[in-house]
Design a protein around this motif. Structure first.
Motif, PDB file in Angstrom:
ATOM      1  N   GLN A 127       0.833  -1.208   0.000  1.00 53.21           N
ATOM      2  CA  GLN A 127       0.000   0.000   0.000  1.00 53.21           C
ATOM      3  C   GLN A 127       0.866   1.255   0.000  1.00 53.21           C
ATOM      4  OE1 GLN A 127      -3.419   0.245   2.474  1.00 53.21           O
ATOM      5  NE2 GLN A 127      -3.771  -1.958   2.496  1.00 53.21           N
TER       6      GLN A 127
ATOM      7  N   VAL B  99     -10.348  -0.651  -3.004  1.00 54.64           N
ATOM      8  CA  VAL B  99      -9.815  -0.340  -1.685  1.00 54.64           C
ATOM      9  C   VAL B  99      -9.654   1.177  -1.572  1.00 54.64           C
ATOM     10  CG1 VAL B  99      -7.811  -0.657  -0.159  1.00 54.64           C
ATOM     11  CG2 VAL B  99      -8.622  -2.557  -1.579  1.00 54.64           C
ATOM     12  N   PRO B 100     -10.007   1.787  -0.447  1.00 53.51           N
ATOM     13  CA  PRO B 100     -10.519   1.140   0.756  1.00 53.51           C
ATOM     14  C   PRO B 100     -12.003   0.805   0.656  1.00 53.51           C
ATOM     15  CG  PRO B 100     -10.376   3.503   1.108  1.00 53.51           C
ATOM     16  CD  PRO B 100      -9.789   3.246  -0.250  1.00 53.51           C
ATOM     17  N   TRP B 101     -12.405  -0.250   1.382  1.00 51.89           N
ATOM     18  CA  TRP B 101     -13.817  -0.573   1.455  1.00 51.89           C
ATOM     19  C   TRP B 101     -14.500   0.545   2.226  1.00 51.89           C
ATOM     20  CZ3 TRP B 101     -12.687  -5.958   3.932  1.00 51.89           C
ATOM     21  CH2 TRP B 101     -12.126  -6.802   2.965  1.00 51.89           C
TER      22      TRP B 101
ATOM     23  N   CYS C  84      -7.683  -3.518   3.705  1.00 50.43           N
ATOM     24  CA  CYS C  84      -8.684  -2.939   2.793  1.00 50.43           C
ATOM     25  C   CYS C  84      -9.749  -2.078   3.454  1.00 50.43           C
ATOM     26  CB  CYS C  84      -9.383  -4.061   2.020  1.00 50.43           C
ATOM     27  SG  CYS C  84      -8.271  -5.091   1.050  1.00 50.43           S
TER      28      CYS C  84
END
Length: 528
Positions: free
Chosen positions: A109, A436-438, A473
């Protein structure tokens, strides 16, 4: 005899005594005991090193090319050094992961965010970055892009990093202006494979026709695996202007190149190959039933149909599936009297002959290949329906591929409904294709499902995969809502012993990871 010869002889004597044992070589030199042998060896080692003549210095390498991209902020550089070192907290009791975040899982990330900001790797960390990319192939595209031209320069000097010379994306610096025709042609003719791949992508993004012309200049002289890689680059921005080149590639001497060309052409609904496949498929499938092809002729072979089926598959079913998946989905509306995808998929076509499953599986592959969201929706069916009752396929892997054709928000909403209806045990692959992000409904559905599993006293280790995915995520904004779940709750009577403590520890790690991700992204943001 020279002093050097004499010293060499004494060294050989010591080696012989060490190999045979001092008890068998007593009196044969200065090493009469093990201690004396070691002392004598130490003296001779120092003497031999001191007597070495320095070798002639080799040529100094050319300086690394300049990378014009900015370095990340200082706090972000320190964070990258920490992530590359992989320092994590101590493991919990019984070998569990503990409550500390797993820094190695946050490295991808960090690299992705740094790439979005257009940073280059800090010079001092390029070697560690290359080592990380060598150990983890999943890091290579982003790590090598961040390392840029300096990473390629170092890779030429260290055999351990030679993978970068064929795997780099060519990130940052060193790429000629795509409008400079002479510079582009020079790099295409003389550059490393990684540089040529990056160049082809850059040229194609600027002028698709120029990219095809560039490929054509060396196409027949390229190795088969390189032709395959160059051809694969046409997936980005694929259009009907690529058809003549791809049609010619159907006659390539490499089977893999021919197959890739056929696949790309079938993704172009108006291509001549798609038309040929539609004619064949429509002759096999209709409202009246299914009649699979009786043979695989030369025309089918040239258009990418593989004659030999895999073990356990019948020939005619194998050929039928390939024809249907390569035919444009638009051809079925007229064949079925104007019906739409949802109505066509719901028809009990070919039930008597047992071809329905084969037909629906081929339509699923076609929807994925042609990126057709309308057909994907029809084949997915309602998220709340039992997976076994899905109109297209019960396979979660195939459903995940269908979901990828839907818009991001719709995909997340569908998976959120699936999680609420069926829980997390079958949702892992579906969660993996969500943006992502959720955020919003999907993040809440995952957190609620984890909480339900915790309260039920479920076996906690069976959710470790989803928990790890959530750490990477979930929206960091969810950390506050998760705080209440970090306390150790009272275990239900039928719970797995120790489950409550495990769940509390896992939620503590999840909250700590979310907060670390939030800080990490803030550090990468350029200062105002």
């Amino acid at each position: 005899m020279t002093k050097a010869d004499e010293g060499y002889g004494e060294w050989e004597e010591l080696v012989g005594a060490a190999l045979l044992g001092t008890d068998r070589r007593r009196g044969a030199g200065p090493a009469g005991s093990p201690e004396a042998l070691l002392d004598a060896a130490a003296v001779h080692a120092v003497r031999r090193r001191a007597g070495l003549r320095p070798a002639t210095a080799g040529p100094r390498p050319e300086p690394a090319p300049r990378d014009p991209r900015p370095a990340p902020p200082e706090a972000a550089r320190r964070r990258l050094a920490q992530l590359l070192a992989g320092r994590t907290g101590a493991a919990g009791r019984g070998g569990r992961r503990g409550a500390a975040p797993d820094l190695t899982e946050l490295l991808p990330q960090w690299l992705a965010a740094a790439g979005r900001y257009g940073y280059r790797a800090p010079a001092a960390l390029v070697p560690a970055l290359l080592d990380a990319a060598r150990a983890r192939t999943d890091l290579r595209p982003q790590a090598l892009a961040l390392a840029g031209t300096r990473g390629l320069w170092l890779a030429r000097l260290n055999p351990d990093w030679r993978f970068a010379l064929r795997g780099a994306a060519g990130g940052g610096g060193g790429m000629p202006d795509v409008t400079d025709r002479a510079a582009v042609e020079r790099l295409w003719q003389e550059g490393l494979f990684a540089e040529r791949v990056a160049l082809l992508g850059a040229v194609r993004a600027h002028d698709a026709a120029a990219a095809l012309e560039l490929m054509a200049t060396t196409w027949t002289a390229e190795r088969a695996e390189d032709r395959l890689m160059f051809l694969d680059s046409l997936r980005v921005g694929l259009s009907h202007a690529d058809e003549p080149f791809l049609e010619a590639a159907l006659d390539d001497r490499s089977r893999n190149v021919r197959a890739t060309a056929a696949e790309l052409l079938s993704a172009l609904p108006r291509s001549a190959l798609a038309g040929r496949m539609a004619e064949r498929a429509l002759a096999c499938v209709g409202p009246e039933g299914v009649t699979p092809p009786a043979e695989c002729d030369a025309g089918m072979l040239r258009d990418g149909v593989v004659r030999q089926p895999p073990a356990g598959r019948g020939e005619r079913a194998w050929w039928l599936g390939q024809l249907v998946e390569a035919a444009p989905l638009s051809c079925w509306r007229e064949r079925f009297g104007g019906l739409g995808p949802e109505e066509i998929v719901a028809l009990p076509v070919a039930v008597g002959e047992g071809w329905t499953e084969e037909l629906h599986a081929a339509w699923c592959r076609a929807a994925v290949r042609q990126r057709d969201p309308e057909w994907s929706r029809a084949l997915l069916g309602p998220a709340t329906a039992p997976p076994a009752a899905a109109p297209g396929t019960a396979s979660l892997a195939e459903r995940a591929k269908l979901l990828e054709t839907l818009p991001d928000a719709e995909r997340a909403q569908w998976v959120a409904q699936f999680v609420r209806a069926h829980g997390l045990s079958e949702a892992f692959q579906l969660l993996g294709v969500c943006l992502v992000p959720w955020a919003g409904a999907l993040g809440r559905a995952v957190v609620d499902a984890l909480d339900i599993a915790r309260e039920a006293g479920s076996y906690p280790w069976s959710f470790s995969g989803v928990m790890g995915l959530a750490e990477r995520c979930l929206d960091p904004a969810e950390a506050g809502r998760l705080e209440a779940l970090t306390a150790t709750a009272e275990e239900p009577p039928d719970a797995v012993p120790g489950a409550a403590a495990y769940w509390a520890e896992a939620f503590q790690r999840l909250v700590a990871t979310l907060r670390l991700r939030e800080a990490m992204l803030a550090e990468l943001a350029p200062s105002a």
